[in-house]
Write a protein that holds these residues in place. Structure first.
Motif, short mmCIF file in Angstrom:
data_model
loop_
_atom_site.label_atom_id
_atom_site.label_comp_id
_atom_site.label_asym_id
_atom_site.label_seq_id
_atom_site.Cartn_x
_atom_site.Cartn_y
_atom_site.Cartn_z
N SER A 159 0.84 -1.20 0.00
CA SER A 159 0.00 0.00 0.00
C SER A 159 0.87 1.25 0.00
O SER A 159 2.08 1.18 0.23
CB SER A 159 -0.93 0.02 1.22
N PHE A 178 -1.07 6.11 2.82
CA PHE A 178 -2.43 6.44 3.23
C PHE A 178 -3.31 5.20 3.36
O PHE A 178 -4.52 5.31 3.56
CB PHE A 178 -3.05 7.42 2.23
N ARG A 234 -3.90 3.01 0.95
CA ARG A 234 -4.50 2.60 -0.33
C ARG A 234 -3.73 1.39 -0.87
O ARG A 234 -2.56 1.52 -1.24
CB ARG A 234 -4.49 3.75 -1.32
N GLU A 241 -9.22 7.24 8.51
CA GLU A 241 -9.04 7.37 7.06
C GLU A 241 -8.17 6.23 6.53
O GLU A 241 -8.48 5.62 5.49
CB GLU A 241 -8.41 8.71 6.71
N ASP A 294 -10.12 2.96 6.67
CA ASP A 294 -11.15 2.95 5.63
C ASP A 294 -10.54 2.71 4.25
O ASP A 294 -11.11 1.98 3.42
CB ASP A 294 -11.93 4.26 5.63
N ASN A 295 -9.40 3.32 4.00
CA ASN A 295 -8.73 3.12 2.71
C ASN A 295 -8.34 1.66 2.52
O ASN A 295 -8.51 1.10 1.43
CB ASN A 295 -7.49 4.00 2.61
N THR A 341 -11.41 -0.55 1.72
CA THR A 341 -12.08 -0.36 0.41
C THR A 341 -11.16 -0.62 -0.78
O THR A 341 -11.63 -0.61 -1.92
CB THR A 341 -12.65 1.06 0.30
N THR A 342 -9.87 -0.88 -0.53
CA THR A 342 -8.94 -0.98 -1.66
C THR A 342 -8.12 -2.28 -1.66
O THR A 342 -7.17 -2.38 -2.44
CB THR A 342 -7.97 0.20 -1.71
#
Length: 316
Positions: A18, A21, A23, A300, A303-304, A307-308
């Motif tokens: 990742s 952040f 992601r 945040e 959550d990232n 969802t990723t």
């Protein structure tokens, strides 16, 4: 900058990449990296291969930190760094206990019960007291583990062959799995790294009504309940409500295991909440990499991640 989490065991290894952040940009799923099962050199080669697959197609940015959460790998931290062409300070080599805890609960206290090829319970009290029970590996014994289920299945087949135990559907399933004509041939076929998949044959035999297979699963449920109740007792969780998160592939066996486990737990600690893991251990490994580099687990960031998480590459 990339952050990488690696969660490995005796049969499979997951890697996730990742940005800072949370992601998720890539992942892989390959074979085992526990050096106690597959040997040090194959384990290190698989770690490097898992990272290569997970980073396929990504821009060549620097790797900030890698958390390698694999039992038995801590003593090979220097070798891992060399295999990944990184400075040792960018590597955190650890067991899979805290990564499993962080991934399953994403908070600082509670209990995680891992049931996979191996098994352990890890509990942290609100006051910070930490207790780990189990996780002794295949030789000393992982009670309630997939490895022990497989060993019990092999023993049942051996006893039937010797005439000292009852018939069981497991015998034919084991002969088919090892492609042998006689159970006596197991003496030259069985090794630490080729028995864990027998777990699913035990489930199939239990669903078909096999007495021995059902006894094995009930004993496994008792072993796992003992891990949790002993952990809670040592943490002095008398009447407090706490979460017990279930992690690991063994829970894929379904109600044949989870139903007796929950019944046993409710009889001793009725206030405990038994919940599924929030994230798999590989995300816990990624969170370990963030923590090692001083990055907080903000809402945040979590959550990232949620969802990723990308599709896996590679094969078991």
């Amino acid at each position: 900058m990339y952050y990488i989490g690696i969660d490995g065991g005796g049969t499979k290894t997951e890697t996730i990449v990742s940005d800072r952040f949370g992601r998720c940009l890539g992942s892989s799923l390959i074979s085992g990296t526990n050096p106690n099962f597959v040997g040090a050199d194959p384990a290190l080669a698989n770690v490097a291969e898992g990272v290569r697959l997970a980073m396929e197609g990504l821009d060549p940015l620097p790797i900030a930190h890698v958390a390698v959460c694999i039992p038995g790998m801590r003593k090979y931290a220097q070798e891992v760094a060399a295999a990944l062409l990184l400075e040792p300070l960018r590597i955190t080599a650890a067991s899979d206990t805290m990564s499993t805890f962080y991934g399953a609960l994403v908070k600082e206290y509670g209990v995680v019960l891992l049931a996979g090829t191996g098994s352990f319970a890890l509990g942290v009290a609100p006051n910070g007291k930490t207790v780990t029970i189990g996780g002794w590996g295949p030789v000393i014994g992982d009670d309630g583990s997939g490895q022990l289920i497989a060993v019990k299945a092999l023993r049942a087949a051996a006893r039937q062959f010797d005439g000292t135990g009852p018939p069981t559907l497991l015998t034919d399933k084991i002969k088919d799995y090892y492609n042998i004509d006689s159970i006596n041939d197991l003496k030259t076929k069985v090794a630490l790294d080729n028995v864990s998949k027998l777990t699913y044959f035990v489930r199939d035999a239990a669903e078909a009504g096999d007495l021995i297979a059902n006894v094995i699963l009930r004993e496994t449920a008792q072993n796992l309940a003992d891990l949790v109740t002993d952990t809670l007792y040592q943490l002095e969780f008398d009447a407090e409500i706490t979460d017990v998160a279930l992690a690991g592939g063994l829970w894929e066996l379904g109600d044949l295991l989870t139903a007796p486990f929950k019944a046993l737990m409710s009889g001793v600690y009725p206030n405990v909440r038994i919940i599924p893991a929030v994230f798999p251990p590989v995300v816990g490994a990624l969170l370990t990499a963030f923590r090692a580099d001083g990055i907080r687990w903000t809402k945040e960031l979590l959550d990232n991640i949620g969802t990723t998480i990308p599709e896996r590459k590679g094969s078991k």
